[in-house]
Scaffold this motif. Structure first.
Motif, PDB file in Angstrom:
ATOM      1  N   ALA A  96       0.803  -1.066  -0.130  1.00 30.54           N
ATOM      2  CA  ALA A  96       0.087  -0.071  -0.050  1.00 30.54           C
ATOM      3  C   ALA A  96       0.902   1.310   0.105  1.00 30.54           C
ATOM      4  O   ALA A  96       2.162   1.080   0.353  1.00 30.54           O
ATOM      5  CB  ALA A  96      -0.839   0.081   1.214  1.00 30.54           C
ATOM      6  N   GLY A  97       0.154   2.311  -0.426  1.00 35.10           N
ATOM      7  CA  GLY A  97       1.042   3.742  -0.421  1.00 35.10           C
ATOM      8  C   GLY A  97       2.266   3.826  -1.144  1.00 35.10           C
ATOM      9  O   GLY A  97       2.106   3.454  -2.526  1.00 35.10           O
ATOM     10  N   SER A  98       3.377   4.032  -0.348  1.00 33.32           N
ATOM     11  CA  SER A  98       4.595   4.263  -1.274  1.00 33.32           C
ATOM     12  C   SER A  98       5.168   3.092  -2.043  1.00 33.32           C
ATOM     13  O   SER A  98       5.839   3.188  -3.071  1.00 33.32           O
ATOM     14  CB  SER A  98       5.706   4.929  -0.449  1.00 33.32           C
ATOM     15  N   GLY A 144       3.273   3.015  -5.458  1.00 35.21           N
ATOM     16  CA  GLY A 144       3.872   4.214  -6.044  1.00 35.21           C
ATOM     17  C   GLY A 144       5.211   3.873  -6.664  1.00 35.21           C
ATOM     18  O   GLY A 144       5.673   4.291  -8.056  1.00 35.21           O
ATOM     19  N   GLU A 180      10.441  -2.483   6.892  1.00 28.42           N
ATOM     20  CA  GLU A 180      10.196  -2.231   5.581  1.00 28.42           C
ATOM     21  C   GLU A 180      11.615  -1.861   4.763  1.00 28.42           C
ATOM     22  O   GLU A 180      12.361  -1.363   5.352  1.00 28.42           O
ATOM     23  CB  GLU A 180       9.168  -1.272   5.186  1.00 28.42           C
TER      24      GLU A 180
END
Length: 98
Positions: free
Chosen positions: A5-7, A10, A72
């Motif tokens: 999710a998120g970055s 992206g 992460e």
């Protein structure tokens, strides 16, 4: 394992987009022309392939499973992405100037 999710999403989509733009640049630039290659041409190709390697490794780096303690790997993926962008742009500038 949780879903990206998120970055993460992206970074993966941005690296894929820049790989496609780099391939389009190489096709437009004239890799397929029958004239003999100069040293500058080889330098541009090598730089472009290094950049492609960095950009292609971003999804692998960012989605590699890690333990909860180690956190992460977004930082490493961001560095690989930034390095790939810089190398691809340097190859493009070198091709235009040369």
């Amino acid at each position: 394992m949780r879903a990206p999710a998120g970055s993460v999403v992206g970074l993966c989509s941005a690296s894929a987009t820049l790989c496609a733009m780099g391939m389009a640049f190489l096709g437009y630039w004239g890799v397929h022309e029958p004239v003999p290659w100069r040293g500058l041409d080889v330098a541009v190709i090598v730089l472009a392939f290094v950049g492609f390697g960095l950009l292609a490794s971003v999804p692998w780096i960012v989605t590699t499973p890690v333990s909860e303690e180690s956190g992460e790997r977004i930082g490493a993926a961001r560095r690989a992405f930034a390095g790939g962008v810089v190398v691809i742009w340097f190859a493009a500038v070198l091709a235009i100037i040369g």
